[in-house]
Design an enzyme around this catalytic site. Structure first.
Site, mmCIF file in Angstrom:
data_model
loop_
_atom_site.group_PDB
_atom_site.id
_atom_site.type_symbol
_atom_site.label_atom_id
_atom_site.label_comp_id
_atom_site.label_asym_id
_atom_site.label_seq_id
_atom_site.Cartn_x
_atom_site.Cartn_y
_atom_site.Cartn_z
ATOM 1 N N HIS A 116 3.338 6.659 -6.900
ATOM 2 C CA HIS A 116 2.592 7.857 -7.319
ATOM 3 C C HIS A 116 3.520 9.084 -7.264
ATOM 4 C CE1 HIS A 116 -1.638 9.970 -6.840
ATOM 5 N NE2 HIS A 116 -1.136 10.141 -8.034
ATOM 6 N N HIS A 118 0.838 -1.202 0.000
ATOM 7 C CA HIS A 118 0.000 0.000 0.000
ATOM 8 C C HIS A 118 0.875 1.255 0.000
ATOM 9 C CE1 HIS A 118 -3.668 2.333 1.246
ATOM 10 N NE2 HIS A 118 -2.725 3.149 1.698
ATOM 11 N N GLU A 119 1.791 1.327 0.942
ATOM 12 C CA GLU A 119 2.640 2.521 1.039
ATOM 13 C C GLU A 119 3.549 2.624 -0.189
ATOM 14 O OE1 GLU A 119 1.780 4.703 2.987
ATOM 15 O OE2 GLU A 119 0.504 3.446 4.258
ATOM 16 N N HIS A 175 1.721 4.395 -2.899
ATOM 17 C CA HIS A 175 1.819 5.856 -2.745
ATOM 18 C C HIS A 175 3.192 6.332 -3.241
ATOM 19 C CE1 HIS A 175 -1.878 6.641 -0.622
ATOM 20 N NE2 HIS A 175 -1.574 5.900 0.422
#
Ligand code: ZN
Length: 670
Positions: free
Chosen positions: A468, A461-462, A465
């Site tokens: 991104h 998940h991190e 990010h």
């Protein structure tokens, strides 16, 4: 003697020179940086030449560079390796920075120039990204009240300060009720409780000065108590106390406060020219309007409710089989759901953990980024704020893309949770340095370090990010990477989690720490089943809260808030065996501040998108399809906030997201 924070940084990749920075450097550097920012902003506002995009909007992009330079190492340390001095600075800086922001948004000369540009925006020949930057600046000012004058301006200031007092009191009242209530357990009362819970209850007892285990209304104690305790009488007492937080009458009661908050928000929205607070809040989100949010929530509500009702029948018959002649109550659900889980879908974390060793899982996350986006990761040595931080140089086709820092282990000086931040975010300005992106997690340090399945999802998940940020390719820093709407920012992160649990990836990287055996198909299947267990219940309890939040902020109750809450729940047909995940008197997301007010929906909004986006790969039966990965990068991952999120999503998927993949993924499809 110079301040290292304000100096030129001659470190590799110009990372902040942590070895030279001392805590005493921050406060004086921040003062200088804030003065520098204000002086530059004043100069823009006072510029005698007519406003142009370049001398106003673009000029505003770089005024706070010095502030970023000071604050990025400060926030890195205050979050991940703090001490009492840094904590004190945090308390000192927060109001200072708020006042600084208010000074800027109160700069009338500056606002006039921005407004002039906004009113002639279609004649300026702006690119799509420039238009977004102008819109962000303009709306930022307008929404903070820059266009108001006289009485309206004064009233808005009054409302804001009253709201901040009310929100703080709301939080403190919940905390007070959580502190005051506890239930002492005798040996007989421990029936069914696992060791970890008894241990935690004993620790809680010590904290309360009681000689023996206690249950408090802290979620980490009471949720497992309701799940494991076979004592129905105690479950009822505990559940009633949990529900009553903030609604016990007396000085800590939150009902009148919640009501006043809602009324003031409505007034604030009207002063700014909006019909209601939800309309104001959603204007800058991907969802855009309350109707769009309501449609989504209600579309998921019906199938979730049906699934919960099917489960309720099964759990009721288990209750009756226990010889209890009563309807299934809200204090029964978790207990019977746990009994059923054990019988049908048992998953032993202890059996799984040896397959999830941290280094292997980091390599898995890098491997996926390599196959999808061609990124390469090479370990490098950097002097950072803590020796546990690892760093990598990220390249593609030999060109530098970013510096990636992973700070994975829990320690006393780190706040809880997991997050991604950019010590420097991406920009295409000439000679700009590459972004520096940090992932912070809280995995229990061990040698080897073994992760749970939740930990593995968090890691991916991190890292989503981080991608991104790293793949961002925009001109203006304030639009880069994760600088996007709240209901869009979790798309890249939640989407990346899907690759973590791909059987193909698990077979390659989830290898037993002692034997190097790859994880078995049976275990992979059981992990999948466990992830979707009891989703009817969790979707219903979440959606009920999200729907009440939305209705409160579109249609402010003029009577008692609890009566209004009941009306909403009656209207949607809330199952009697389930309560809201957060009910009004303790709904901190909504009443402790503005963060998630009229915004609690955004968790499921993002989940709809990540499920729908991953389905694009599933439909062509290739999770590593090169063309689709390229498309994902060219739209969602590289454009930051430089293009409207619904436009980006539609460019990627050819349409707006639908809920089918979410229902499938949560096991709610019929
Ligand atoms: Zn996230």
């Amino acid at each position: 003697m110079t301040n290292p924070l304000l100096d030129v940084w001659d470190t590799p990749f110009q990372v902040p020179p942590f070895a030279k920075i001392t805590v005493a450097d921050f406060a004086p550097a921040l003062d200088i940086a804030m003065q520098d920012d204000l002086a530059k902003i004043d100069a823009i506002g006072q510029n005698p030449r007519p406003a142009t995009f370049a001398n106003t909007i673009e000029a505003l992009e770089t005024t706070s560079e010095l502030m970023h330079k000071v604050l990025s190492p400060f926030y890195a340390m205050a979050g991940a390796h703090t001490n009492s001095e840094l904590d004190a600075l945090m308390r000192e800086f927060s109001p200072k920075l708020a006042a600084h922001g208010a000074k800027i948004s109160g700069n009338k000369a500056l606002f006039q120039r921005i407004e002039t540009l906004w009113n002639s925006k279609d004649t300026l020949g702006l690119s799509e990204e420039q238009m977004m930057l102008l819109k962000d600046q303009y709306l930022g000012f307008v929404r903070s009240g820059a266009a108001l004058t006289g009485e309206a301006e004064a009233r808005l200031t009054e409302i804001k300060s009253r709201l901040s007092v009310l929100c703080t009191t709301f939080t403190q009242n919940v905390l007070a009720d959580e502190r005051d209530w506890f239930m002492e357990l005798t040996d007989d009362d421990l029936e069914g409780l696992p060791d970890f819970l008894i241990e935690a209850a004993r620790n809680a007892g010590k904290e309360k000065g009681v000689n023996g285990p206690v249950i408090t209304t802290s979620r980490s104690l009471i949720a497992p108590f309701l799940q494991f305790s076979s004592r129905r009488d105690l479950r009822e007492i505990a559940k009633r106390a949990w529900d009553a937080r903030g609604a016990n009458g007396g000085e800590h009661d939150n009902l009148a406060i919640a009501q006043e908050i809602l009324l003031l928000r409505q007034e604030r929205a009207e002063l700014l020219g909006y019909k209601n607070f939800a309309e104001f809040k959603l204007e800058t989100e991907m969802a855009k309007t309350p109707d769009n949010v309501r449609d989504l929530l209600m579309n998921v509500w019906e199938p979730a409710k049906s699934a919960a009702e099917r489960d309720a029948k099964i759990l009721s018959s288990m209750l009756h089989a226990d010889g209890i002649n009563d309807a299934l109550q809200t204090w029964d659900w978790r207990y019977y759901a746990e009994q059923r889980r054990k019988a049908e879908f048992d998953l032993d974390e202890a059996e799984i953990k040896p397959y999830f060793e941290l280094t292997n899982m980091i390599n898995a996350s890098f491997h996926v980024a390599g196959r999808l986006f061609g990124l390469q990761f090479e370990p490098i040595e950097l002097d950072l704020y803590h020796p546990d931080c690892k760093s990598w140089r990220v390249t593609r086709d030999g060109a530098d893309v970013a510096v990636f820092i992973g700070d994975y282990f829990a320690r006393g000086s780190k706040r809880s949770g997991a997050w991604c931040s950019a010590m420097r975010s991406q920009t295409n300005y000439p000679n700009a340095e590459i972004p520096i992106v940090v992932n912070v997690c809280n995995f229990a340090k061990g040698d080897p370090c073994l992760l749970s399945t939740d930990d593995v999802r968090t890691l991916f998940h991190e890292f989503g990010h981080a991608l991104h940020q790293m793949l961002s390719n925009v001109t203006y820093r304030s639009l880069s990477g994760t600088s996007v709407a709240r209901d869009f920012v979790e798309l890249p992160s939640q989407l990346y989690e899907h690759w973590a649990m791909l059987p193909e990836i698990l077979k390659q990287f989830a290898r037993h720490v002692d034997t190097d055996e790859p994880i078995s198909d049976t275990l992979i299947e059981r992990i999948g089943q466990a992830a979707t267990y009891d989703m009817g219940f969790s979707t219903v309890e979440y959606l009920a809260s999200a729907i009440v939040d939305l209705e409160y902020h579109t249609n402010v109750p003029n009577d008692d808030v609890m009566a209004a809450q009941s009306r909403v729940l009656d209207q949607i047909g809330m199952p009697s065996e389930i309560t809201m995940r957060h009910a009004t008197p303790h709904f901190a997301h909504v009443f402790a501040g503005d963060g998630y007010s009229a915004g609690y929906y955004s968790y499921i909004w993002s989940e709809v998108m990540d499920a729908d986006a991953f389905a694009a790969f599933e439909e062509i039966e290739n999770p590593f399809d090169a063309d689709l990965a390229q498309k994902l990068e060219n739209t969602v991952l590289s454009k930051g906030g430089s293009v409207e999120p619904d436009v980006l999503y539609t460019q990627f998927r050819g349409r707006m997201p639908g809920i089918d993949a979410l229902l499938q993924g949560r096991g709610l499809a019929t």
